[in-house]
Design an enzyme around this catalytic site. Sequence first.
Site, mmCIF file in Angstrom:
data_model
loop_
_atom_site.group_PDB
_atom_site.id
_atom_site.type_symbol
_atom_site.label_atom_id
_atom_site.label_comp_id
_atom_site.label_asym_id
_atom_site.label_seq_id
_atom_site.Cartn_x
_atom_site.Cartn_y
_atom_site.Cartn_z
ATOM 1 N N TYR A 1 -31.317 -23.768 45.382
ATOM 2 C CA TYR A 1 -30.015 -23.918 44.746
ATOM 3 C C TYR A 1 -29.510 -25.329 44.983
ATOM 4 O O TYR A 1 -29.421 -25.776 46.126
ATOM 5 C CB TYR A 1 -29.028 -22.915 45.347
ATOM 6 C CG TYR A 1 -27.657 -22.981 44.718
ATOM 7 C CD1 TYR A 1 -27.481 -22.633 43.387
ATOM 8 C CD2 TYR A 1 -26.544 -23.394 45.438
ATOM 9 C CE1 TYR A 1 -26.237 -22.695 42.792
ATOM 10 C CE2 TYR A 1 -25.282 -23.459 44.856
ATOM 11 C CZ TYR A 1 -25.142 -23.103 43.524
ATOM 12 O OH TYR A 1 -23.907 -23.164 42.933
ATOM 13 N N ASP B 1 -30.945 -33.382 49.116
ATOM 14 C CA ASP B 1 -29.696 -32.663 48.917
ATOM 15 C C ASP B 1 -29.266 -32.113 50.276
ATOM 16 O O ASP B 1 -29.826 -31.132 50.770
ATOM 17 C CB ASP B 1 -29.886 -31.534 47.892
ATOM 18 C CG ASP B 1 -28.589 -30.771 47.643
ATOM 19 O OD1 ASP B 1 -27.587 -31.061 48.317
ATOM 20 O OD2 ASP B 1 -28.593 -29.883 46.760
ATOM 21 N N LYS C 1 -19.432 -29.925 50.853
ATOM 22 C CA LYS C 1 -18.995 -28.938 51.853
ATOM 23 C C LYS C 1 -18.255 -29.548 53.040
ATOM 24 O O LYS C 1 -17.114 -29.946 52.894
ATOM 25 C CB LYS C 1 -20.196 -28.094 52.296
ATOM 26 C CG LYS C 1 -20.832 -27.369 51.096
ATOM 27 C CD LYS C 1 -21.531 -26.121 51.469
ATOM 28 C CE LYS C 1 -22.285 -25.527 50.308
ATOM 29 N NZ LYS C 1 -21.759 -24.299 49.765
HETATM 30 C C1 LIG Z 1 -27.847 -27.401 48.706
HETATM 31 C C2 LIG Z 1 -26.679 -27.300 47.789
HETATM 32 N N1 LIG Z 1 -26.520 -28.211 46.813
HETATM 33 C C3 LIG Z 1 -25.471 -28.180 45.976
HETATM 34 C C4 LIG Z 1 -24.511 -27.197 46.070
HETATM 35 C C5 LIG Z 1 -23.361 -27.174 45.118
HETATM 36 O O1 LIG Z 1 -22.181 -27.490 45.778
HETATM 37 P P1 LIG Z 1 -20.755 -27.077 45.161
HETATM 38 O O2 LIG Z 1 -20.613 -25.591 45.324
HETATM 39 O O3 LIG Z 1 -19.755 -27.859 45.970
HETATM 40 O O4 LIG Z 1 -20.770 -27.490 43.727
HETATM 41 C C6 LIG Z 1 -24.627 -26.230 47.076
HETATM 42 C C7 LIG Z 1 -23.619 -25.173 47.214
HETATM 43 O O5 LIG Z 1 -23.796 -24.179 47.879
HETATM 44 C C8 LIG Z 1 -25.745 -26.273 47.944
HETATM 45 O O6 LIG Z 1 -25.908 -25.362 48.899
#
Ligand SMILES: Cc1ncc(COP(=O)(O)O)c(C=O)c1O
Length: 438
Positions: free
Chosen positions: A140, A242, A269
């Site tokens: 994700y 990421d 986050k």
């Molecule tokens: C690894 C990762 N990348 C991107 C995101 C997306 O972040 P956001 O919910 O702030 O759009 C998340 C959200 O859980 C994530 O866990």
Amino acid sequence: MSSRSAELFLEAQKYLPGGVSRNTLLRKPHPFYNHHATGCRTVDVDGVDRIDFANNMASLIHGHAHPAIVAAVTEQLAKGTAFTMATETEIDFARHLVGRSPSFDKVRFVNSGTEAVMAAIKAARAHTGRPKIAKVEGTYHGAYDFAEVSQEPAPHSWGERNHPNAVPLAMGTPQGILHDVVIIPFNDPDAACAILDEHRGELACVLIDPMPHRAGLIPADENFIRALWKWTRDDGALLVFDEVITFRTEVGGMQTRYKVRPDFTTMGKIIGGGFPVGAIAGRDETMAVFIPGPYGPRLPHSGTFSANPITMTAGLTAMELFDAAAVARLNALGELTRARLREAISASGAPASVTGTGSMFKLHFKAEAPRDYRSAFPTTEERHAHRAFIDALNDDGILTIYSAAGALSTPMTEVEINRLAEAVEAALRKAKEELVVR
Ligand SMILES: Cc1ncc(COP(=O)(O)O)c(C=O)c1O
């Protein structure tokens, strides 16, 4: 339907599709509605008090309403919340983040992790002039079309383990997007590099989460990361980490464990101190795509609320407090948590395992800890047991992310960890019974 949360959910369904604004809150028979929260405890509208191991999807490193963040944000609120002007706080916060990792020369702020990943992918394309990206199966990375591919493939469509299919997540995903996303298996450097070799010269970047939550919260092996690093160096593609979730694992993010310097890193986050945030950081050379030249920037990029002073103030305060000592203390508490959970699993006799690193953990209804998305994929029986387990935990005053993953926060101590382990043992016994009854 007797509780206040149940009543609110009925009302919510009149105005919000599915009754919610984000599906991650859905649980049967209804989501919990929060009344207030402080430190590591939340109280719902029915007065039920729970220890919060969900921390708004792992985004609250200091739990709720930390006094220093409340004070700093309150002061800023009175001075205004968003301007068509830059602020000094965004410079202070960027300086702070640049100081945390050797791979950060510059930072650009956005409003969510989704936006950060989208910006990183577009920046990689702008820098390399190449169209495709590669990502790991079952991971994700937020809601950008390209990042969503093969986020949740199922056995009927996922194809060969060594050569996974690019599977759309949303109905109506254009074929062109699937064509431009290359899927590699997790923690299998040989298979991954063999697939990447088929796309030499075409990839803008390889996007990697060093501990993908939906693929099992399993840390990436050193040799996997090293292989991707080397492959991208040889090919000229960029390596994008990421770290939206994993930035909490080390002062400079989980990348510092692997001793590689990604070309771009995405964050989100915890760096928002409880407010919506995202950021993309990288080397001067790659971050230069954002800088306007004589014909404009290679990547035009703006956002109305990007670097708003509320998020910048909260984020800077939170991250200054999350210094090396705080990171080390929380990681040690994470070690203890995983050890206690393993003891709880053996005491319960349930076929379960635990994964995670740093201040995160995840439980699986698999006797042997999974190694990747496919081995973490639950059977129907395991899904039933999982639901019974989460319900039992919630009833016993513990809140986790619905996937049975959890994230610690700095107000927690061994007391909360012991309570978690006790509740997990009891919930596993119940879930096991449920499996037998079925
Ligand atoms: C690894 C990762 N990348 C991107 C995101 C997306 O972040 P956001 O919910 O702030 O759009 C998340 C959200 O859980 C994530 O866990």
